[in-house]
Design a protein around this motif. Structure first.
Motif, PDB file in Angstrom:
ATOM      1  N   VAL A 119     -12.634  28.141  19.255  1.00  0.00           N
ATOM      2  CA  VAL A 119     -11.859  28.512  20.327  1.00  0.00           C
ATOM      3  C   VAL A 119     -10.384  28.003  20.146  1.00  0.00           C
ATOM      4  O   VAL A 119     -10.407  26.808  19.780  1.00  0.00           O
ATOM      5  CB  VAL A 119     -12.212  28.356  21.831  1.00  0.00           C
ATOM      6  N   VAL A 120      -9.224  28.486  19.888  1.00  0.00           N
ATOM      7  CA  VAL A 120      -8.080  27.975  19.549  1.00  0.00           C
ATOM      8  C   VAL A 120      -7.219  28.352  20.763  1.00  0.00           C
ATOM      9  O   VAL A 120      -7.079  29.571  21.369  1.00  0.00           O
ATOM     10  CB  VAL A 120      -7.410  28.854  18.236  1.00  0.00           C
ATOM     11  N   ARG A 121      -6.519  27.360  21.443  1.00  0.00           N
ATOM     12  CA  ARG A 121      -5.777  27.410  22.618  1.00  0.00           C
ATOM     13  C   ARG A 121      -4.114  27.617  22.288  1.00  0.00           C
ATOM     14  O   ARG A 121      -3.626  27.021  21.711  1.00  0.00           O
ATOM     15  CB  ARG A 121      -6.183  26.416  23.540  1.00  0.00           C
ATOM     16  N   ALA A 122      -3.358  28.582  22.938  1.00  0.00           N
ATOM     17  CA  ALA A 122      -2.301  28.783  22.545  1.00  0.00           C
ATOM     18  C   ALA A 122      -1.431  28.436  23.888  1.00  0.00           C
ATOM     19  O   ALA A 122      -1.639  28.818  25.074  1.00  0.00           O
ATOM     20  CB  ALA A 122      -1.948  30.191  22.615  1.00  0.00           C
ATOM     21  N   THR A 123      -0.365  27.443  23.498  1.00  0.00           N
ATOM     22  CA  THR A 123       0.655  27.267  24.726  1.00  0.00           C
ATOM     23  C   THR A 123       1.550  28.351  24.904  1.00  0.00           C
ATOM     24  O   THR A 123       2.119  28.787  25.890  1.00  0.00           O
ATOM     25  CB  THR A 123       1.345  25.988  24.434  1.00  0.00           C
ATOM     26  N   GLU A 124       2.031  28.681  23.818  1.00  0.00           N
ATOM     27  CA  GLU A 124       3.095  29.884  23.794  1.00  0.00           C
ATOM     28  C   GLU A 124       2.242  31.412  23.263  1.00  0.00           C
ATOM     29  O   GLU A 124       1.450  31.250  22.312  1.00  0.00           O
ATOM     30  CB  GLU A 124       4.154  29.851  22.981  1.00  0.00           C
ATOM     31  N   TRP A 125       2.089  32.220  23.999  1.00  0.00           N
ATOM     32  CA  TRP A 125       1.164  33.131  23.799  1.00  0.00           C
ATOM     33  C   TRP A 125       2.025  34.288  22.965  1.00  0.00           C
ATOM     34  O   TRP A 125       2.992  34.843  23.469  1.00  0.00           O
ATOM     35  CB  TRP A 125       0.640  33.873  25.054  1.00  0.00           C
ATOM     36  N   PRO A 126       1.547  34.696  21.907  1.00  0.00           N
ATOM     37  CA  PRO A 126       2.057  35.728  20.935  1.00  0.00           C
ATOM     38  C   PRO A 126       1.561  37.038  21.465  1.00  0.00           C
ATOM     39  O   PRO A 126       0.678  37.378  22.140  1.00  0.00           O
ATOM     40  CB  PRO A 126       1.496  35.541  19.441  1.00  0.00           C
ATOM     41  N   GLN A 127       2.398  38.110  21.020  1.00  0.00           N
ATOM     42  CA  GLN A 127       2.238  39.570  21.299  1.00  0.00           C
ATOM     43  C   GLN A 127       1.047  39.923  20.251  1.00  0.00           C
ATOM     44  O   GLN A 127       1.404  40.113  18.935  1.00  0.00           O
ATOM     45  CB  GLN A 127       3.513  40.266  21.303  1.00  0.00           C
ATOM     46  N   PRO A 128       0.087  40.501  20.742  1.00  0.00           N
ATOM     47  CA  PRO A 128      -0.886  40.628  19.505  1.00  0.00           C
ATOM     48  C   PRO A 128      -0.810  42.079  19.130  1.00  0.00           C
ATOM     49  O   PRO A 128      -0.024  43.066  19.589  1.00  0.00           O
ATOM     50  CB  PRO A 128      -2.119  41.103  20.438  1.00  0.00           C
ATOM     51  N   ALA A 129      -1.224  42.514  17.986  1.00  0.00           N
ATOM     52  CA  ALA A 129      -1.151  43.807  17.284  1.00  0.00           C
ATOM     53  C   ALA A 129      -2.445  44.255  17.540  1.00  0.00           C
ATOM     54  O   ALA A 129      -3.445  43.660  17.798  1.00  0.00           O
ATOM     55  CB  ALA A 129      -0.915  43.537  15.797  1.00  0.00           C
ATOM     56  N   GLU A 130      -2.681  45.546  17.582  1.00  0.00           N
ATOM     57  CA  GLU A 130      -4.042  46.149  17.593  1.00  0.00           C
ATOM     58  C   GLU A 130      -4.460  47.015  16.387  1.00  0.00           C
ATOM     59  O   GLU A 130      -3.800  47.889  15.771  1.00  0.00           O
ATOM     60  CB  GLU A 130      -3.805  47.390  18.771  1.00  0.00           C
ATOM     61  N   ILE A 131      -5.504  46.314  15.830  1.00  0.00           N
ATOM     62  CA  ILE A 131      -6.043  46.712  14.237  1.00  0.00           C
ATOM     63  C   ILE A 131      -7.523  47.582  14.768  1.00  0.00           C
ATOM     64  O   ILE A 131      -8.264  46.509  15.100  1.00  0.00           O
ATOM     65  CB  ILE A 131      -5.950  45.981  13.362  1.00  0.00           C
ATOM     66  N   GLY A 132      -7.699  48.603  14.648  1.00  0.00           N
ATOM     67  CA  GLY A 132      -9.000  49.109  14.671  1.00  0.00           C
ATOM     68  C   GLY A 132      -9.466  48.703  15.856  1.00  0.00           C
ATOM     69  O   GLY A 132     -10.815  48.787  16.313  1.00  0.00           O
ATOM     70  N   GLY A 133      -8.639  48.847  17.059  1.00  0.00           N
ATOM     71  CA  GLY A 133      -9.004  48.617  18.458  1.00  0.00           C
ATOM     72  C   GLY A 133      -9.232  47.392  18.977  1.00  0.00           C
ATOM     73  O   GLY A 133      -9.889  46.938  19.910  1.00  0.00           O
TER      74      GLY A 133
END
Length: 276
Positions: free
Chosen positions: A75-89
């Motif tokens: 589990v990796v925690r993010a303080t700044e949340w990136p915009q995810p890409a959708e790959i293969g759903g």
């Protein structure tokens, strides 16, 4: 969810390919994304192992989540949340963030170097973006990461230089003098230029600086050099690798305009041009 009570530990995952990644996300519950080597594999990195060969799947979650890592899920925690890409759903972290999360868990210098170099040579992102993310993750104090960054920057500069050559050829610009140093006669060094048209006193400089903690000092030095050249009547065109990659035609127009405007300017000071 009651954030005062930790979630249950993540249960073991199946050991088969993409199903394993889906299971990792399911156990991490909603609002999570794949990162690290799993994300890089889905982004198409040849130097990342296939999903079925990854011992531990990295899953990015918001900082406030109280999930615990297991032998099969980190589990990796993010303080700044990136915009995810959708790959293969599947929701997947962007390449710079996935790289930083992968590198943070790697100690093999050759693997780190291959991943960082492929990020640039494969056209996934520019070197500066990668270095910025590594700096944010406080990874630039690790010697093997610093060595890999040096290789990354060299790769990025080589690609940017090739794009500059291609721009001159493809858009019919006059041939410049490539990779030169400028000096005043009997005077100080004025700095290196990636391309220089002496008849028009136009120089092109590629900005391949990496954003690090001393970036302000580097930028100030660059600005002083540029202002000095312009006081001597030399027009400096500043190009970035990203501009050359995404809008080469526009950059060619900028250079052509500077060359055509030379006849309307006062003659530049005489400078000595030396190979760099």
């Amino acid at each position: 969810m009651n954030h005062n009570t930790p979630d249950a530990p993540l249960s073991p995952l199946p050991h088969t390919g993409v199903d394993r990644l889906r299971e990792a996300l399911r156990h991490a519950r909603s609002g999570a994304m794949l990162t690290g080597l799993a994300a890089l594999s889905l982004h198409g990195f040849a130097s990342a192992p296939s999903p079925g060969m990854i011992d531990r799947v990295d899953v990015l979650v918001p900082r406030t989540r109280r999930l615990r890592s297991t032998a099969l899920v980190r589990v990796v925690r993010a303080t700044e949340w990136p915009q995810p890409a959708e790959i293969g759903g599947l929701p997947v972290a962007p390449v710079p963030r996935a790289l930083a999360d992968a590198v943070s868990a790697l100690s093999d210098a050759s693997v780190v170097r291959r991943l960082l170099t492929e990020a640039v040579s494969g056209g996934h992102c520019e070197p500066g973006v990668v270095v910025r993310e590594l700096n944010r993750a406080r990874l630039l104090n690790r010697p093997h990461v610093v060595d890999a960054v040096d290789s990354l920057l060299a790769e990025g500069r080589a690609i940017a230089e090739e794009r500059l050559y291609e721009m001159v050829r493809a858009f019919g610009l006059p041939d410049p003098l490539w990779n030169v140093d400028l000096r005043l006669p009997g005077g100080p060094h004025l700095g290196g230029q990636d391309a220089y048209w002496p008849d028009q006193a136009v120089a092109v400089e590629l900005d391949t600086r990496a954003p690090r903690q001393d970036d302000d000092a580097l930028w100030s030095e660059y600005t002083r050099k540029r202002e000095h050249l312009e006081r001597l009547g030399i027009t400096v065109v500043h190009l970035t690798p990203r501009k050359l990659r995404e809008a080469m035609d526009q950059q060619a127009t900028v250079v052509r305009t500077a060359l055509m405007a030379a006849s309307d300017r006062q003659p530049a000071a005489y400078v000595v041009v030396l190979p760099r």
